[in-house]
Write an enzyme that holds these catalytic residues in place. Structure first.
Site, short mmCIF file in Angstrom:
data_model
loop_
_atom_site.label_atom_id
_atom_site.label_comp_id
_atom_site.label_asym_id
_atom_site.label_seq_id
_atom_site.Cartn_x
_atom_site.Cartn_y
_atom_site.Cartn_z
N THR A 223 0.91 -1.14 0.00
CA THR A 223 0.00 0.00 0.00
C THR A 223 0.95 1.18 0.00
O THR A 223 2.08 1.04 0.41
CB THR A 223 -0.83 0.07 1.31
OG1 THR A 223 -1.62 -1.10 1.44
CG2 THR A 223 -1.76 1.25 1.33
N VAL B 61 -12.69 -5.08 -1.84
CA VAL B 61 -12.23 -3.74 -1.45
C VAL B 61 -11.54 -3.87 -0.10
O VAL B 61 -12.05 -4.55 0.80
CB VAL B 61 -13.41 -2.75 -1.36
CG1 VAL B 61 -12.96 -1.40 -0.83
CG2 VAL B 61 -14.08 -2.59 -2.72
N ASP C 181 -9.01 -1.82 3.09
CA ASP C 181 -9.17 -0.72 4.05
C ASP C 181 -8.80 0.65 3.47
O ASP C 181 -9.27 1.68 3.96
CB ASP C 181 -8.29 -0.97 5.28
CG ASP C 181 -6.81 -0.99 4.91
OD1 ASP C 181 -6.45 -1.70 3.94
OD2 ASP C 181 -6.01 -0.30 5.56
N THR D 116 -1.19 0.62 6.40
CA THR D 116 -0.75 -0.35 5.40
C THR D 116 -0.79 -1.74 6.03
O THR D 116 -0.50 -1.89 7.20
CB THR D 116 0.67 -0.04 4.91
OG1 THR D 116 1.15 -1.16 4.14
CG2 THR D 116 1.64 0.22 6.04
N1 GLY Z 1 -4.10 -2.45 2.91
C1 GLY Z 1 -4.34 -2.69 1.58
C2 GLY Z 1 -5.33 -3.72 1.30
O1 GLY Z 1 -5.53 -4.65 2.08
O2 GLY Z 1 -5.94 -3.67 0.27
#
Ligand code: GLY
Length: 315
Positions: free
Chosen positions: A184, A213, A215, A235
Site C-alpha cells: 500500500t 475492497v 481498508d 498499510t
Molecule cells: N491495505 C491494503 C489492502 O488490504 O488492500
C-alpha cells in the site's frame, strides 16, 4: 491549537520486510525513491503548498513508481487485472474522497481528490468512478500500463497455487511469510498553517477476489485526518484494519485520551494486535507536527520529515 508553524511529512510504502527477497541494491533503491519523494513534498510545503496538495503530490509519485503496490505497481486480482482503491482526507474540513475497484485510472489518488472537491458523495466505485473521472479529464492508462513483468509473474504463481497473496514482493507466493511485505502507499502531512491531510492508495492483495475492497479507501480504516487530532495512513492486511477501524481508533486515542503521537500509534497498534492479531502498520502526524509510526510486522518502509528537519528513511 498547534504549537508551531513548521511542516511535517511522512510516507510509507508498505509494511513488512524486504530482507527475504531483495538484494541490498534494491533495498537502497527503495530508500532513494522514498527520499526523493519526501524532498519533492518538502518543496511543495516550503512553497506554501497545503497539506492536501502535498499528500496528493507524494501519493501520485508513489503511484507512478512501479516499486510500490499502487497505481503503476499495483498487484493483480484473480482475473489477472488491476483493480485499485484510494482515499484522501482533509483534516481542516473533514472532507474526503474515495474510490474503490477502479481500473485504467493512472492516478487513483487524483480521482479521490476530485471527488473530495467536486462531488456530493464521499466514495465512488468501479464504472461509476471511471465515469466521474471522464468529466474531469483525469489521465487514463491502458491496462498494459499496469501489467509490469514482476506483477504478472507474481500473479501467475498465486493463481496456479489458488492462493490470495498477502505479499506483493515475494518471488514465490508459496513462500509468503507473516513478515513479508504488505503493499500500500500512504502520505500524510501537516502544513505551516497547522492543516493536516492524509492519502492512501493500493492495488490491494495479490490474486484477490474480483470486487474485493480493502481498508485503503475506507475513511477511518486505512486513512483519516482531523486538524484537532492527527493524520493517519495505514498499510497491511486490509481486513484487519477494517475490523478495527484503525485510523480513526488512533485519532480517537488523541481526541478522547489526550495521547501524544507516539503513545497514540503505540496504543493503536497494540489494539490491532490484541483484537485481531492484525498484520501491518500505520504512520501518524499529530496536530503539533510530531511524527510517529507503529507496525506489527518486522518492518515497514517509511520516511519522514519532522518540523521541517532532516529527511529520514527506514526500511
Ligand atoms: N491495505 C491494503 C489492502 O488490504 O488492500
Amino acid at each position: 491549537m498547534p504549537k508551531n508553524n513548521t511542516y511535517s511529512l511522512m510516507l510509507h510504502g508498505g509494511a513488512g520486510t524486504l530482507d527475504n527477497v531483495k538484494t541490498q541494491e534494491i533495498i537502497d533503491h527503495y530508500s532513494e525513491q522514498i527520499r526523493v519523494i519526501l524532498e519533492k513534498g518538502r518543496s511543495c510545503l516550503l512553497e506554501g503548498g497545503s497539506a492536501l496538495d502535498t499528500v496528493t503530490l507524494c501519493a501520485s509519485l508513489l503511484e507512478d513508481n512501479e516499486l510500490f503496490n499502487a497505481g503503476k505497481g499495483s498487484v493483480l486480482n484473480e482475473d489477472g487485472e488491476v483493480e485499485m482503491d484510494a482515499a484522501i482526507m482533509d483534516g481542516k474540513t473533514l472532507k474526503a474522497g474515495a474510490v474503490a475497484s477502479i481500473k485504467n485510472i493512472k492516478n487513483p489518488i487524483k480521482l479521490a481528490r476530485s471527488i473530495l472537491e467536486e462531488c456530493e458523495h464521499v466514495m465512488l466505485i468501479g464504472q461509476g468512478a471511471n465515469r466521474f473521472a471522464n468529466h474531469f479529464n483525469l489521465e487514463m492508462a491502458p491496462s498494459d500500463y499496469f501489467l509490469t513483468e514482476d506483477r504478472v509473474k507474481q500473479w501467475q504463481a498465486a493463481y496456479q497455487s489458488n492462493r490470495i497473496g498477502l505479499d506483493h514482493d515475494s518471488q514465490d507466493l508459496m513462500e509468503i511469510k507473516y513478515d513479508d511485505k504488505y503493499g500500500t502507499i500512504g502520505a500524510i502531512a501537516r502544513d505551516i498553517n497547522g492543516n493536516l491531510a492524509a492519502a492512501t492508495s493500493t492495488g490491494g492483495l495479490v490474486n484477490k477476489r474480483y470486487g474485493r475492497v480493502g481498508d485503503s479507501p475506507i475513511i477511518g480504516s486505512g486513512v483519516y485526518a482531523d486538524n484537532e487530532t492527527c493524520a493517519v495512513s495505514c498499510t497491511g492486511y486490509g481486513e484487519d484494519f477494517m475490523r478495527t477501524v484503525l485510523a480513526k481508533t488512533a485519532s480517537d486515542l488523541i481526541l478522547f485520551k489526550g495521547l501524544d503521537a507516539e503513545m497514540a500509534s503505540e496504543q493503536a497498534i497494540a489494539y490491532l494486535r490484541r483484537k485481531v492479531n492484525g498484520r501491518g502498520g500505520l504512520i501518524l502526524i499529530d496536530y503539533n507536527g510530531n511524527c510517529a509510526k507503529g507496525f506489527t510486522t518486522n518492518k515497514m518502509i517509511h520516511g519522514w520529515i519532522q518540523h521541517g528537519g532532516n529527511t529520514y528513511c527506514k526500511l
